[in-house]
Scaffold this motif. Structure first.
Motif, PDB file in Angstrom:
ATOM      1  N   ARG A  32       7.955  -0.175  11.126  1.00 49.14           N
ATOM      2  CA  ARG A  32       8.065   0.313   9.749  1.00 49.14           C
ATOM      3  C   ARG A  32       7.101   0.703   8.878  1.00 49.14           C
ATOM      4  N   MET A  33       5.726   0.032   9.481  1.00 48.24           N
ATOM      5  CA  MET A  33       4.613   0.491   8.810  1.00 48.24           C
ATOM      6  C   MET A  33       4.217   1.719   8.859  1.00 48.24           C
ATOM      7  N   GLY A  34       4.622   2.760   9.988  1.00 41.58           N
ATOM      8  CA  GLY A  34       4.270   4.091   9.784  1.00 41.58           C
ATOM      9  C   GLY A  34       2.947   4.112  10.659  1.00 41.58           C
ATOM     10  N   ASP A 269      -1.051 -15.915   1.084  1.00 38.57           N
ATOM     11  CA  ASP A 269      -0.656 -14.438   1.175  1.00 38.57           C
ATOM     12  C   ASP A 269       0.204 -14.174   2.327  1.00 38.57           C
ATOM     13  N   ASP A 270       1.146 -13.325   2.100  1.00 41.06           N
ATOM     14  CA  ASP A 270       2.096 -12.954   3.320  1.00 41.06           C
ATOM     15  C   ASP A 270       1.511 -11.940   4.346  1.00 41.06           C
ATOM     16  N   THR A 275      -0.669  -6.937   5.690  1.00 42.92           N
ATOM     17  CA  THR A 275      -1.026  -5.727   6.780  1.00 42.92           C
ATOM     18  C   THR A 275      -0.749  -4.447   6.406  1.00 42.92           C
ATOM     19  N   ARG A 276       0.266  -4.197   5.615  1.00 43.90           N
ATOM     20  CA  ARG A 276       0.809  -3.081   5.234  1.00 43.90           C
ATOM     21  C   ARG A 276      -0.032  -2.328   4.488  1.00 43.90           C
ATOM     22  N   LYS A 277      -0.716  -3.264   3.529  1.00 41.93           N
ATOM     23  CA  LYS A 277      -1.599  -2.765   2.417  1.00 41.93           C
ATOM     24  C   LYS A 277      -2.950  -2.058   3.219  1.00 41.93           C
ATOM     25  N   CYS A 278      -3.193  -3.173   4.577  1.00 44.66           N
ATOM     26  CA  CYS A 278      -4.400  -2.574   5.199  1.00 44.66           C
ATOM     27  C   CYS A 278      -4.115  -1.137   5.835  1.00 44.66           C
ATOM     28  N   VAL A 279      -3.099  -0.900   6.365  1.00 41.77           N
ATOM     29  CA  VAL A 279      -2.541   0.370   6.918  1.00 41.77           C
ATOM     30  C   VAL A 279      -2.757   1.563   5.839  1.00 41.77           C
ATOM     31  N   GLU A 280      -2.239   1.366   4.749  1.00 42.77           N
ATOM     32  CA  GLU A 280      -2.114   2.216   3.500  1.00 42.77           C
ATOM     33  C   GLU A 280      -3.692   2.546   3.372  1.00 42.77           C
TER      34      GLU A 280
END
Length: 288
Positions: A32-34, A269-270, A275-280
Motif C-alpha cells: 500500500r506504500m507504493g 511513534d507508529d 515508514t510511509r513518510k520515509c517512502v515519500e
C-alpha cells in the motif's frame, strides 16, 4: 541513473512486538506504500533450525500476489566473529545456506554486515579475514546468481570493503552503503553505538567516500530514523546522498530501513506511519 525503492521488514518489526503483526499483513502494508519492491530480513524467514522450502515458496507467492518483487534478504552473520568462534568452513557453509534461500525467493542480493569491533583485531587483520571469507563465498554466489552485498554501516568499513572489491574484482561482491555510516551528530541522537559501550563517538564518513562506493553499490540500505515537521530527515545528509545517487553511472535499489521505532530512539511513534513518510521522502528526492 534511476533508483528503485523498497521497504525492509525491519522497518515494521515494531508492529510484531506491539500488535503481533506477521509477514502476510506486513507485505500488504508495504504494498500500500507504493514502493517498487520488498526486502526480507531473517526474522521473518523460515530458516531456523532448518530451512522450510514450502514456507519460502508461500512467501514468494504472497509477495508476487501483492505486486512486490523481492529484491534482497539480510542475515546477521558476522564473518570475522563466526570464523574465529567456529571456523571459516562453518561460516562458508552457513552463508551458502542463506545464498540458496535468497535464490529460492528470486531475490538479487544477500546483505551481510561488516563488523570491526572484535577486541585486538586491527583493520589489516580484519581485511585479511574478510578476504579469506569472501574468496570462498563469491564462487558460490555466482553459482546461484545472487550478489553478495557487504553492508558498510560504521566508520572505516566503506574503505575496507572498497579495498576488497578491487581485490576480488567480481560483480558478485558488491558494497552496500548503509546511511548509518554517514549519520551526523544531533542533540537527540549522539554518534554512539550500543554494540561498543564506552567507545568514543564515531565520525561520519564523507560524501566523497559515499560517492566512491556507488559504482560498486547497486544495493543500498537507506537507514532513516525520524521525519520532522517539514518532511525531512535531520540525521543524515540526505540531499547530498540522493544527489550523488541520482548522478551515479549505475542504477540502484534503495532499501528503506526505518529504525526510529527501537527503544533508544522514538518507540512511541507508529512504524507503519513513519515508514510511509520515509517512502515519500525518498520519492521526493528521486524526482529531483
Amino acid at each position: 541513473m534511476y533508483s528503485t525503492i523498497g521497504v525492509s521488514t525491519w522497518s515494521l518489526q515494531q508492529l510484531t512486538f506491539k500488535r503481533g503483526v506477521q509477514l502476510p499483513e506486513m507485505i500488504e502494508m508495504i504494498a500500500r506504500m507504493g514502493v517498487d519492491g520488498l526486502d526480507l530480513y531473517e526474522e521473518y524467514l523460515p530458516v531456523y533450525p532448518d530451512t522450510n522450502l514450502a514456507k519460502l515458496n508461500e512467501i514468494k507467492k504472497m509477495a508476487k500476489n501483492a505486486g512486490l518483487p523481492i529484491f534482497s534478504t539480510w542475515f546477521f552473520v558476522d564473518p570475522i566473529g563466526a570464523s574465529y568462534s567456529a571456523s571459516l568452513e562453518w561460516t562458508t557453509e552457513t552463508v551458502k545456506k542463506f545464498i540458496a534461500v535468497t535464490a529460492s525467493l528470486g531475490a538479487k542480493y544477500l546483505a551481510l554486515p561488516t563488523i570491526l569491533n572484535i577486541p585486538g583485531v586491527g583493520l589489516d587483520e580484519a581485511y585479511d579475514m574478510y578476504e579469506r571469507v569472501y574468496e570462498k563465498l563469491v564462487p558460490i554466489a555466482e553459482e546461484y546468481d545472487v550478489r553478495l552485498a557487504a553492508e558498510v554501516a560504521r566508520q572505516h568499513t566503506p574503505s575496507l570493503m572498497m579495498r576488497l572489491q578491487k581485490s576480488l574484482k567480481s560483480d558478485y561482491f558488491t558494497i552496500c552503503p548503509d546511511f548509518e555510516a554517514w549519520r551526523v551528530d544531533t542533540p537527540d541522537i549522539p554518534l554512539i553505538h550500543q554494540e561498543t559501550p564506552g567507545a568514543p563517538p564515531s565520525e561520519p564518513e564523507t560524501i566523497e567516500t559515499f560517492t566512491q562506493c556507488l559504482p560498486y553499490s547497486p544495493y543500498i540500505h537507506a537507514k532513516l530514523l525520524s521525519i520532522d515537521e517539514n518532511g525531512e530527515e535531520p540525521h543524515f545528509p540526505i540531499h547530498e546522498m540522493m544527489k550523488a545517487i541520482g548522478e551515479s553511472e549505475i542504477n540502484h535499489h534503495l532499501c528503506i530501513e526505518y529504525e526510529g521505532w527501537i527503544p533508544d530512539i522514538r518507540p512511541e511513534d507508529d512504524a507503519e506511519e513513519e515508514t510511509r513518510k520515509c517512502v515519500e521522502l525518498l520519492k521526493k528526492y528521486r524526482k529531483k
